[in-house]
Motif scaffolding. Structure first.
Motif, mmCIF file in Angstrom:
data_model
loop_
_atom_site.group_PDB
_atom_site.id
_atom_site.type_symbol
_atom_site.label_atom_id
_atom_site.label_comp_id
_atom_site.label_asym_id
_atom_site.label_seq_id
_atom_site.Cartn_x
_atom_site.Cartn_y
_atom_site.Cartn_z
ATOM 1 N N CYS A 36 85.297 8.208 31.992
ATOM 2 C CA CYS A 36 84.434 8.944 32.714
ATOM 3 C C CYS A 36 83.816 7.931 33.869
ATOM 4 O O CYS A 36 83.929 8.701 34.817
ATOM 5 C CB CYS A 36 83.152 9.354 31.898
ATOM 6 N N ASP A 65 86.583 14.200 35.397
ATOM 7 C CA ASP A 65 87.326 14.520 36.589
ATOM 8 C C ASP A 65 86.383 15.197 38.062
ATOM 9 O O ASP A 65 86.852 15.474 39.016
ATOM 10 C CB ASP A 65 88.421 15.646 36.502
ATOM 11 N N LEU A 76 97.125 17.319 37.126
ATOM 12 C CA LEU A 76 97.113 16.027 36.595
ATOM 13 C C LEU A 76 97.915 15.643 35.424
ATOM 14 O O LEU A 76 98.222 16.793 34.747
ATOM 15 C CB LEU A 76 95.858 15.871 36.144
ATOM 16 N N ALA A 81 91.035 14.306 24.658
ATOM 17 C CA ALA A 81 91.235 15.578 23.889
ATOM 18 C C ALA A 81 92.489 15.467 23.054
ATOM 19 O O ALA A 81 92.452 15.782 21.919
ATOM 20 C CB ALA A 81 90.996 16.675 24.652
ATOM 21 N N PRO A 140 88.180 7.508 36.731
ATOM 22 C CA PRO A 140 88.252 8.704 37.545
ATOM 23 C C PRO A 140 88.085 8.176 39.127
ATOM 24 O O PRO A 140 88.572 8.717 40.227
ATOM 25 C CB PRO A 140 87.223 9.704 37.190
ATOM 26 N N GLN A 174 92.115 28.092 34.263
ATOM 27 C CA GLN A 174 92.155 27.877 32.878
ATOM 28 C C GLN A 174 91.334 28.973 32.072
ATOM 29 O O GLN A 174 91.764 29.260 31.045
ATOM 30 C CB GLN A 174 91.839 26.400 32.494
ATOM 31 N N TRP A 219 85.857 17.572 45.715
ATOM 32 C CA TRP A 219 86.137 17.464 44.436
ATOM 33 C C TRP A 219 85.568 18.502 43.560
ATOM 34 O O TRP A 219 86.366 18.754 42.262
ATOM 35 C CB TRP A 219 85.747 16.101 43.871
ATOM 36 N N THR A 222 95.497 19.376 27.452
ATOM 37 C CA THR A 222 95.263 18.827 28.627
ATOM 38 C C THR A 222 93.938 17.681 28.494
ATOM 39 O O THR A 222 93.364 18.117 27.170
ATOM 40 C CB THR A 222 94.870 19.326 30.032
ATOM 41 N N GLN A 223 93.955 16.810 29.309
ATOM 42 C CA GLN A 223 92.760 15.730 29.205
ATOM 43 C C GLN A 223 93.184 14.838 28.048
ATOM 44 O O GLN A 223 93.188 14.926 26.737
ATOM 45 C CB GLN A 223 91.447 16.400 29.108
ATOM 46 N N ALA A 279 90.662 24.773 39.288
ATOM 47 C CA ALA A 279 91.536 24.413 37.910
ATOM 48 C C ALA A 279 90.907 25.023 36.939
ATOM 49 O O ALA A 279 91.427 25.758 35.957
ATOM 50 C CB ALA A 279 92.045 23.091 37.871
ATOM 51 N N ALA A 290 88.753 19.341 26.100
ATOM 52 C CA ALA A 290 89.318 19.440 27.454
ATOM 53 C C ALA A 290 88.521 20.008 28.673
ATOM 54 O O ALA A 290 88.414 19.227 29.699
ATOM 55 C CB ALA A 290 90.597 19.973 27.279
ATOM 56 N N GLN A 319 85.729 17.442 29.279
ATOM 57 C CA GLN A 319 86.226 16.351 30.056
ATOM 58 C C GLN A 319 86.564 16.730 31.487
ATOM 59 O O GLN A 319 86.798 15.916 32.212
ATOM 60 C CB GLN A 319 87.384 15.602 29.350
ATOM 61 N N THR A 320 87.205 17.848 31.775
ATOM 62 C CA THR A 320 87.475 18.326 33.197
ATOM 63 C C THR A 320 86.223 18.074 33.950
ATOM 64 O O THR A 320 86.420 17.718 35.114
ATOM 65 C CB THR A 320 88.048 19.511 32.917
ATOM 66 N N PRO A 337 96.899 23.626 35.612
ATOM 67 C CA PRO A 337 96.061 23.933 36.905
ATOM 68 C C PRO A 337 95.544 22.625 37.423
ATOM 69 O O PRO A 337 95.252 22.739 38.493
ATOM 70 C CB PRO A 337 95.444 25.096 36.257
ATOM 71 N N GLN A 338 95.080 21.574 36.653
ATOM 72 C CA GLN A 338 94.394 20.628 37.304
ATOM 73 C C GLN A 338 95.324 19.840 37.948
ATOM 74 O O GLN A 338 94.984 18.836 38.613
ATOM 75 C CB GLN A 338 93.769 19.774 36.161
ATOM 76 N N ARG A 346 94.443 9.669 43.578
ATOM 77 C CA ARG A 346 94.095 10.820 44.469
ATOM 78 C C ARG A 346 92.944 10.344 45.218
ATOM 79 O O ARG A 346 92.514 10.828 46.364
ATOM 80 C CB ARG A 346 93.700 12.202 43.828
#
Lengths: 212, 212
Positions: free
Chosen positions: A101, B102, A51, A67, A105, B144, B133, A63-64, B140, B94, B97-98, A48-49, A110
């Motif tokens: 981080c 992000d 990415l 992780a 990013p 999740q 952002w 994801t990530q 997302a 994750a 980190q999202t 859903p992100q 994007r």
């Protein structure tokens, strides 16, 4: 395992290095970031992100990138990506997060598209933005690496850790944007040592099947 | 322990929640981000990244909030911030980190200052950037969290994890920028459950000695 990848994604590049170091060969699907495939319905259902990367392991969707890297390290402990001691782990994570981080990013596709699109910035202003954040980040990272007795052949001692896995794609990316690397001799030295490793070299964007 | 803090920093706020949950009370020093104290010579010697938080433990200097939180969890295991199973750990990392890779890095003070300073953007364009952002990230994250059977009272089951520690400051921050939270009922529900905990409530920016 199924790995959703894109050759130029720094986060996917980190995971490719990690997978290679562990000797894992997941089935790979390439998701194009340039054409917007990453925002397609089929991929949004998986992540859903919108990415990359995504790793499917059995019924689980991961994801990530950091992780995923620590997960791979837990289920396949050799070669270890993390030191055993809590302070060593904290240092490796801090270096990784400084990149993941505080540098990356701000400079991914994007963001750069938003600068030239919605904010109407020129290519020159976009490139200055890129160099500004990578310079701030690398200046701090160089100071931290150069000052620490824990720094060895690689970022933390003489074995490859998650910190190195994060460093290589960020250096690649900085060079792609013509960042002057001469102020960062420790970063350059470590990156050169890492480039000698086939697991690292084989993960380079230009060597991937979807490279254009 | 010595903790370098700033009331409005989301990354410091995460660590304040973690320290409170562990029942730790380090000596605190407040480093002003608004006045540029964070870029002073004295603080740059402690943290070359010129960011808060920093945690000093004995001879060791720790940076990066997520690295600090996992370190605290290793040296003070109760209450645990991480599940025991590798997939659970990967999910908690994750989600963390999202937020930490992000969403938050795009919206912290130094970025917003660059937009209105170097890039000459209006306050309105800056606020649109913020909401853009956080909306992408929360959309997302909501998908999740809402879709997963692992989501419980909190982000992962019914105990507080690192994911929750990251969620609270991001929701606080989003509200400060007048983000409409109605599209994120799961995030709002978890945030409300967390707000009931004294360790979380006491870490709020408005309750810190340096709050203005």
């Amino acid at each position: 395992m199924q790995f959703y990848d894109y050759f130029r994604s720094s986060a996917a590049y980190r995971c490719r290095i990690a997978l290679n170091l562990k000797g894992l060969e997941p089935e790979r699907t390439f998701v194009n970031l340039r054409t917007g495939e990453v925002r397609s319905d089929w991929y949004t259902k998986i992540n859903p992100q919108q990415l990359v990367p995504t790793l499917i392991d059995g019924d689980a969707t991961l994801t990530q990138s950091l992780a995923i890297i620590e997960y791979l390290d837990e289920i396949h402990p050799e070669p270890a990506f993390m030191p055993k001691d809590p302070l060593g782990k904290a240092r490796v994570r801090a270096i990784s997060q400084t990149i993941a981080c505080d540098i990356h990013p701000l400079n991914n596709l994007r963001i750069l598209n938003y600068l030239t699109g919605e904010l109407g910035q020129s290519e020159e202003a976009k490139n200055q933005w890129y160099v500004h954040w990578v310079t701030l980040g690398f200046t701090a990272l160089e100071a931290q690496l150069a000052a620490s007795a824990d720094t060895g052949t690689y970022c933390h001692g003489d074995t490859v850790t998650m910190a190195d896995i994060c460093l290589v794609p960020q250096v690649f990316n900085a060079r792609r944007f013509n960042t002057d690397m001469t102020p960062y001799p420790t970063i350059v030295r470590i990156d050169e040592a890492l480039a000698q490793l086939p697991a690292v070299a084989d993960a380079a964007p230009g060597k991937q099947p979807d490279a254009v």
